[in-house]
Design a protein around this motif. Structure first.
Motif, PDB file in Angstrom:
ATOM      1  N   GLU A 183     -15.718 -29.178  15.015  1.00 49.41           N
ATOM      2  CA  GLU A 183     -17.037 -28.569  15.223  1.00 49.41           C
ATOM      3  C   GLU A 183     -16.909 -27.114  15.667  1.00 49.41           C
ATOM      4  O   GLU A 183     -17.646 -26.251  15.191  1.00 49.41           O
ATOM      5  N   PHE A 184     -15.971 -26.832  16.545  1.00 50.95           N
ATOM      6  CA  PHE A 184     -15.779 -25.442  16.975  1.00 50.95           C
ATOM      7  C   PHE A 184     -15.262 -24.569  15.833  1.00 50.95           C
ATOM      8  O   PHE A 184     -15.615 -23.391  15.739  1.00 50.95           O
ATOM      9  N   VAL A 185     -14.447 -25.146  14.955  1.00 53.44           N
ATOM     10  CA  VAL A 185     -13.869 -24.375  13.854  1.00 53.44           C
ATOM     11  C   VAL A 185     -14.837 -24.262  12.680  1.00 53.44           C
ATOM     12  O   VAL A 185     -15.208 -23.161  12.261  1.00 53.44           O
ATOM     13  N   PHE A 186     -15.246 -25.414  12.122  1.00 50.76           N
ATOM     14  CA  PHE A 186     -16.007 -25.404  10.874  1.00 50.76           C
ATOM     15  C   PHE A 186     -17.481 -25.097  11.068  1.00 50.76           C
ATOM     16  O   PHE A 186     -18.131 -24.604  10.156  1.00 50.76           O
ATOM     17  N   ARG A 187     -18.041 -25.388  12.209  1.00 48.67           N
ATOM     18  CA  ARG A 187     -19.424 -25.051  12.444  1.00 48.67           C
ATOM     19  C   ARG A 187     -19.538 -23.706  13.193  1.00 48.67           C
ATOM     20  O   ARG A 187     -20.016 -22.728  12.634  1.00 48.67           O
ATOM     21  N   ILE A 195     -12.910 -25.623  24.193  1.00 47.87           N
ATOM     22  CA  ILE A 195     -14.048 -25.736  25.116  1.00 47.87           C
ATOM     23  C   ILE A 195     -13.961 -24.649  26.185  1.00 47.87           C
ATOM     24  O   ILE A 195     -14.960 -24.002  26.518  1.00 47.87           O
ATOM     25  N   TRP A 196     -12.756 -24.444  26.711  1.00 49.33           N
ATOM     26  CA  TRP A 196     -12.545 -23.413  27.746  1.00 49.33           C
ATOM     27  C   TRP A 196     -12.877 -22.027  27.216  1.00 49.33           C
ATOM     28  O   TRP A 196     -13.564 -21.237  27.880  1.00 49.33           O
ATOM     29  N   LEU A 197     -12.411 -21.715  25.999  1.00 55.82           N
ATOM     30  CA  LEU A 197     -12.709 -20.416  25.392  1.00 55.82           C
ATOM     31  C   LEU A 197     -14.211 -20.223  25.216  1.00 55.82           C
ATOM     32  O   LEU A 197     -14.748 -19.151  25.473  1.00 55.82           O
ATOM     33  N   TYR A 198     -14.880 -21.292  24.792  1.00 59.12           N
ATOM     34  CA  TYR A 198     -16.323 -21.227  24.578  1.00 59.12           C
ATOM     35  C   TYR A 198     -17.061 -20.991  25.894  1.00 59.12           C
ATOM     36  O   TYR A 198     -17.922 -20.098  25.994  1.00 59.12           O
ATOM     37  N   LEU A 199     -16.751 -21.774  26.919  1.00 63.39           N
ATOM     38  CA  LEU A 199     -17.441 -21.660  28.201  1.00 63.39           C
ATOM     39  C   LEU A 199     -17.167 -20.325  28.881  1.00 63.39           C
ATOM     40  O   LEU A 199     -18.056 -19.724  29.489  1.00 63.39           O
ATOM     41  N   THR A 233      -9.937 -19.317  17.742  1.00 64.51           N
ATOM     42  CA  THR A 233     -10.225 -20.748  17.592  1.00 64.51           C
ATOM     43  C   THR A 233      -9.632 -21.292  16.296  1.00 64.51           C
ATOM     44  O   THR A 233      -9.019 -22.365  16.279  1.00 64.51           O
ATOM     45  N   ILE A 234      -9.806 -20.554  15.198  1.00 67.62           N
ATOM     46  CA  ILE A 234      -9.265 -20.982  13.906  1.00 67.62           C
ATOM     47  C   ILE A 234      -7.741 -21.008  13.940  1.00 67.62           C
ATOM     48  O   ILE A 234      -7.110 -21.950  13.439  1.00 67.62           O
ATOM     49  N   LEU A 235      -7.129 -19.987  14.542  1.00 69.11           N
ATOM     50  CA  LEU A 235      -5.661 -19.944  14.656  1.00 69.11           C
ATOM     51  C   LEU A 235      -5.153 -21.119  15.481  1.00 69.11           C
ATOM     52  O   LEU A 235      -4.158 -21.764  15.117  1.00 69.11           O
TER      53      LEU A 235
END
Length: 222
Positions: free
Chosen positions: A135-139, A48-52, A10-12
């Motif tokens: 939000e996905f990166v920093f949180r 979002i796809w990676l998270y789900l 996600t960070i990359l």
């Protein structure tokens, strides 16, 4: 995949999206803006796809430990968080202005509004793509990576500091406290959607307010 692997990917992905304007820089401004907007939306969609796809196996400590997981509570807290975040922003701006005498305005916001006026499509990057990725990166990712070693509060301070620095705005504490507030929203529900709702909503209201001021030729009191 593990939370560590998902977080690093996600960070990359965020770094690649952040640097994407370089790819479009040889093209005219309208293509640069349109291309950047598409990349922002695609980046958010991929996160979002990676998270789900991996939410059952890639779980952060925040998501494991929380007890207030009701979707209704998440929605209410996310919506109320929009207005609380704006109040926090106004208070910190006021304190910063009183101490330093600096202008209580954001150059980052001014630049974004200038780009939106040139190409309204960019509003999608500002109000949807950008905040979702942040939000996905920093949180979720940064707190997910650091919390096992530092505890939540230190990891929230680290992620909020990086969140502020990435905006390169000169108002460090404004972005720091907003980032810290979004981290609290995430912790309270264990759902990244809570802070996403608040962040997207806040950005949307700020953009609408700035556009109304612009088209209404309204100047804020000094």
């Amino acid at each position: 995949m593990s939370i560590k692997k998902i977080s690093l990917i996600t960070i990359l992905l965020y770094v690649l999206v952040f640097l994407s304007p370089i790819v479009f820089s040889p093209f005219p401004p309208n293509i640069l803006i349109a291309g950047t907007t598409v990349i922002y939306i695609l980046g958010a969609a991929l996160m979002i796809w990676l998270y789900l796809k991996n939410k059952s196996s890639a779980i952060t400590m925040v998501e494991k430990d929380t007890k207030l997981t009701s979707p209704v509570f998440m929605l209410l807290l996310g919506i109320s968080g929009i207005f609380i975040a704006m109040i926090i922003q106004a208070i910190v701006f006021g304190i910063e202005t009183a101490i330093t005498g600096a202008e209580p305005s954001s150059q980052n916001t001014k630049n974004i509004i200038t780009i939106i006026l040139a190409n309204p499509l960019f509003i999608l990057a500002t109000t949807i793509g950008g905040p979702i990725m942040e939000e996905f990166v920093f949180r979720r990712s940064l707190i997910g990576l650091t919390e096992p070693y530092t505890g939540f509060w230190i990891s929230a301070i680290i992620s909020s500091s990086l969140f502020s620095l990435i905006h390169q705005d000169g108002h460090f504490f404004v972005y720091f406290f907003m980032g810290f507030f979004f981290a609290l929203l995430y912790k309270m529900t264990g759902k990244i959607w809570t802070s996403i709702i608040a962040h997207c909503g806040m950005n949307t209201l700020v953009v609408i307010a700035q556009l109304l001021l612009h088209f209404g030729n309204i100047e804020l009191p000094k």
